[in-house]
Write an enzyme that holds these catalytic residues in place. Structure first.
Site, short mmCIF file in Angstrom:
data_model
loop_
_atom_site.label_atom_id
_atom_site.label_comp_id
_atom_site.label_asym_id
_atom_site.label_seq_id
_atom_site.Cartn_x
_atom_site.Cartn_y
_atom_site.Cartn_z
N CYS A 12 13.57 11.42 6.94
CA CYS A 12 13.14 10.01 6.98
C CYS A 12 14.32 9.15 6.54
O CYS A 12 14.74 9.20 5.38
CB CYS A 12 11.96 9.73 6.06
SG CYS A 12 11.59 7.95 6.02
N LYS A 38 7.99 -3.68 0.16
CA LYS A 38 8.56 -4.49 1.21
C LYS A 38 8.14 -3.98 2.59
O LYS A 38 7.73 -4.74 3.44
CB LYS A 38 10.09 -4.43 1.08
CG LYS A 38 10.83 -5.33 2.02
CD LYS A 38 10.70 -6.79 1.64
CE LYS A 38 11.26 -7.67 2.73
NZ LYS A 38 10.81 -9.04 2.60
N HIS A 62 6.41 5.82 4.79
CA HIS A 62 6.74 4.74 5.71
C HIS A 62 5.96 4.79 7.02
O HIS A 62 6.03 3.86 7.82
CB HIS A 62 8.25 4.72 5.98
CG HIS A 62 9.05 4.41 4.76
ND1 HIS A 62 9.65 5.38 3.98
CD2 HIS A 62 9.30 3.24 4.14
CE1 HIS A 62 10.25 4.80 2.96
NE2 HIS A 62 10.05 3.51 3.03
N HIS A 77 11.50 -7.60 -5.26
CA HIS A 77 10.10 -8.04 -5.29
C HIS A 77 9.48 -7.72 -6.64
O HIS A 77 10.15 -7.20 -7.54
CB HIS A 77 9.32 -7.44 -4.12
CG HIS A 77 9.26 -5.94 -4.10
ND1 HIS A 77 8.61 -5.20 -5.06
CD2 HIS A 77 9.78 -5.03 -3.22
CE1 HIS A 77 8.71 -3.91 -4.78
NE2 HIS A 77 9.43 -3.79 -3.67
N CYS A 101 13.52 6.81 3.54
CA CYS A 101 13.46 7.47 2.23
C CYS A 101 14.82 8.07 1.89
O CYS A 101 15.08 8.40 0.73
CB CYS A 101 12.47 8.62 2.21
SG CYS A 101 10.76 8.18 2.38
N HIS A 104 10.09 -4.36 -8.47
CA HIS A 104 11.37 -4.21 -9.17
C HIS A 104 11.35 -4.98 -10.49
O HIS A 104 11.82 -4.50 -11.52
CB HIS A 104 12.53 -4.72 -8.31
CG HIS A 104 12.59 -4.10 -6.94
ND1 HIS A 104 12.53 -4.85 -5.79
CD2 HIS A 104 12.69 -2.81 -6.55
CE1 HIS A 104 12.59 -4.05 -4.74
NE2 HIS A 104 12.69 -2.81 -5.17
N CYS A 110 6.35 10.04 8.41
CA CYS A 110 6.65 9.97 6.97
C CYS A 110 5.39 9.52 6.22
O CYS A 110 4.76 8.54 6.60
CB CYS A 110 7.77 8.96 6.73
SG CYS A 110 7.97 8.54 4.99
N LYS A 140 -0.17 0.17 -2.36
CA LYS A 140 1.08 0.08 -3.10
C LYS A 140 1.85 -1.10 -2.50
O LYS A 140 1.99 -1.22 -1.31
CB LYS A 140 1.90 1.35 -2.94
CG LYS A 140 3.27 1.21 -3.58
CD LYS A 140 4.10 2.47 -3.43
CE LYS A 140 5.49 2.24 -3.93
NZ LYS A 140 6.51 2.28 -2.93
N1 MSP Z 1 17.41 3.65 -5.18
C1 MSP Z 1 16.28 4.42 -5.55
C2 MSP Z 1 16.34 4.78 -7.04
C3 MSP Z 1 17.56 5.51 -7.47
S1 MSP Z 1 17.57 5.76 -9.20
C4 MSP Z 1 18.79 6.85 -9.45
C5 MSP Z 1 15.02 3.65 -5.30
N2 MSP Z 1 15.14 2.32 -5.18
S2 MSP Z 1 13.93 1.31 -4.91
O1 MSP Z 1 14.54 0.04 -4.69
O2 MSP Z 1 13.06 1.80 -3.91
O3 MSP Z 1 13.17 1.19 -6.27
C6 MSP Z 1 12.10 2.04 -6.58
C7 MSP Z 1 11.59 1.64 -7.94
O4 MSP Z 1 11.21 0.24 -7.93
C8 MSP Z 1 10.34 2.35 -8.41
O5 MSP Z 1 10.60 3.61 -8.96
C9 MSP Z 1 9.82 1.36 -9.42
O6 MSP Z 1 10.61 1.43 -10.57
C10 MSP Z 1 10.07 0.04 -8.73
N3 MSP Z 1 8.97 -0.32 -7.86
C11 MSP Z 1 9.03 -0.60 -6.53
N4 MSP Z 1 7.79 -0.97 -6.10
C12 MSP Z 1 6.90 -0.92 -7.10
C13 MSP Z 1 5.52 -1.12 -7.22
N5 MSP Z 1 4.76 -1.55 -6.25
N6 MSP Z 1 4.95 -0.84 -8.41
C14 MSP Z 1 5.66 -0.36 -9.45
N7 MSP Z 1 6.96 -0.16 -9.36
C15 MSP Z 1 7.63 -0.51 -8.24
O7 MSP Z 1 13.97 4.26 -5.25
#
Ligand code: MSP
Length: 505
Positions: free
Chosen positions: A125, A298, A146, A17, A128, A20, A143, A295
């Site tokens: 969780c 998903k 979540h 999304h 998480c 990312h 959590c 925030k």
């Molecule tokens: N798999 C772990 C990270 C492991 S790194 C060794 C994880 N994955 S995640 O798919 O949840 O990705 C989290 C990251 O996605 C956040 O730290 C950020 O970089 C990005 N983001 C996800 N949602 C976001 C927003 N709404 N706003 C900004 N960044 C976002 O955590």
């Protein structure tokens, strides 16, 4: 100089999304800028595929974790490609070389005496993949992220002696005051460390979807250890037959949002110290993209689709909007209305029109040749120091501030056209020299801002530079007067054409 930049590796249990896309774009902007400076860049992104969240999602979908990972890893790889990310490698934690390297590093940690067998009891969780402390829970046992009810779990785990790293971590923070940026995140991480650290689970015994613990195959490593190590393991096999570790380790900057600060700012350096590896130079923690102040994620179901924006307006427009709208490092709201406003007023009008008008005037008044003129004092003054300021902002990972610096000059050029009114000068034969100067200044100013904008809007910048007849993108060329005119311009369809509102709705 080596410049190694990473994004978090994304969980394959969700679909890609905007959040990312945001981190990947920001890391790409950094990587592209550093390449323009002639640095030796390595840019890594990828997917985090092991652990309970993925196993549970696969179960819900009636498939295997591996199949789910295979399917969704492709989507994250596509996302990187579609946002025009120039990542040098895409790591998947299911890569067998990664698995072997994780086992090797963590066996070393175990041999070093940093691991013991114990029993864990805590609020877990599964989304998480993390245990929560009593203090973190909301509404009794939910959590905080979540909002789902958590169960108190008890199992035999290997533990990592994190508590023993409290002092070394405090020393690291004292010696490297920019280890975590922005500063408020540094303070947050240090406060967390000072509070006192508990040992943490290194393995899980109820799960099979993970990297097997080599000294006890009834366990797999807790997914965060496996995941964090990606930044290190990738260098060992990204280029077959070549180990890039010596060239790029330690990482220059890990980019992430604040949701995973604790893992990167506390566990990660401790783990590296335990493995006797160097810690990264810096973590840059950006904020959340907020949609209606929540925030965006998903699991909360208020996702907007970056793919649709890119399809309608182009990738550059999405890249520009995200880097410009939300000050990098802080939370900020994004919205379709906000996007449209920036697209129309800034990309289409301020930049796109400036480009089309400049090219059109050079074509009409000077037969398509940029005149070789003397640069006007006023503009030279306004452009002075711009490239240094942009470099400094990039050194601080202040991507939005860098863009703001550049955009000020885009606006200055618009002002300059208004003030000089070249269409009036063209009517006056005695003003031919003056017109030469104005057209040269416009083309030159446009070239300079475009070289600097290249990391943000790569495709548009390349098209415009080609039309200006000077495609050299190195940062040394981002000085007003580095170009001397005399180039032949080419055709350029509108960089940011009007998009019908109905189509965008
Ligand atoms: N798999 C772990 C990270 C492991 S790194 C060794 C994880 N994955 S995640 O798919 O949840 O990705 C989290 C990251 O996605 C956040 O730290 C950020 O970089 C990005 N983001 C996800 N949602 C976001 C927003 N709404 N706003 C900004 N960044 C976002 O955590």
């Amino acid at each position: 100089m080596a410049y190694y930049v990473t994004t978090p590796i994304y969980y394959v249990n969700a679909e890609p999304h905007l959040g990312h896309a945001y981190t990947t774009i920001a890391a790409d902007v950094l990587a592209r800028h550093m390449r323009q400076r002639g640095e030796d860049v390595f840019f890594l992104t990828g997917t985090d595929e092991h652990g309970e969240p993925v196993a549970l999602a696969a179960e819900r979908l009636g498939t295997t974790p591996r199949e789910l990972a295979d399917r969704n890893a492709v989507r994250f790889r596509d996302l990187a490609q579609q946002v025009d990310a120039t990542n040098d490698f895409f790591i998947r934690t299911s890569d067998e070389q990664h698995v072997a390297a994780v086992q090797e590093v963590l066996s070393r940690v175990e041999r070093g005496g940093h691991v013991y067998l114990g029993t864990y009891e805590g609020w877990y969780c599964p989304r998480c993949a993390d245990f929560k402390t009593e203090g973190e829970l909301i509404d009794g046992n939910r959590c905080p992220i979540h909002k789902i009810e958590l169960a108190l779990e008890r199992e035999e785990n290997y533990f990592f002696r994190l508590a023993a790293f409290q002092e070394p971590l405090e020393r690291l923070y004292a010696e490297h005051r920019d280890f975590v940026r922005p500063e408020n995140r540094y303070n947050e991480a240090l406060a967390f460390i000072r509070q006192g650290l508990n040992d943490i689970s290194l393995s899980r015994s109820q799960l099979t979807w993970g990297v097997p613990v080599p000294w006890d195959e009834r366990h797999v490593f807790y997914v965060w250890f496996d995941a964090l190590l990606n930044y290190y393991t990738a260098l060992t096999y990204a280029r077959p037959g070549e180990d890039l570790t010596g060239r790029f380790w330690p990482a220059t900057v890990h980019v992430m949002a604040k949701d995973i600060l604790k893992f990167h700012a506390v566990i990660w350096p401790a783990l590296l110290m335990a493995a006797e590896l160097e810690v990264p130079k810096r973590l840059f923690v950006h904020g959340y993209l907020l949609m209606e102040e929540e925030k965006m994620s998903k699991s909360l179901g208020n996702v907007i689709d970056p793919f649709q924006v890119m399809e309608l307006y182009g990738t550059d427009a999405l890249r520009y909007y995200l880097m410009r709208e939300v000050s990098f490092g802080q939370d900020g709201s994004v919205s379709p209305e906000g996007f449209e406003t920036r697209y129309t007023t800034e990309l289409a009008n301020e930049y796109g029109n400036l480009a089309s008008r400049t090219l059109a005037m050079v074509a009409r008044y000077r037969d398509g040749m940029v005149p070789a003129g003397e640069a006007p004092e006023a503009l030279v003054r306004d452009f002075a120091g711009l490239d240094e300021r942009v470099r400094e902002r990039f050194d601080e990972v202040a991507v939005t501030a860098a863009l703001d610096e550049i955009w000020r000059l885009v606006r200055r050029l618009n002002q300059y056209v208004q003030d000089e009114a070249p269409w009036q000068l063209a009517k006056d034969d005695d003003a031919a020299d003056r017109l030469d100067q104005v057209l040269f200044a416009l083309a030159e100013g446009l070239r300079v801002v475009t070289v600097l904008l290249h990391p943000f809007v790569p495709e548009s910048a390349e098209r415009l530079l080609a039309a200006l007849g000077d495609e050299d993108m190195s940062l040394d060329r981002a000085r007003f007067g580095a170009g001397s005119g005399g180039t032949r311009i080419g055709e350029l369809p509108p960089l940011f054409p009007r998009v019908a509102r109905a189509a965008a709705a």
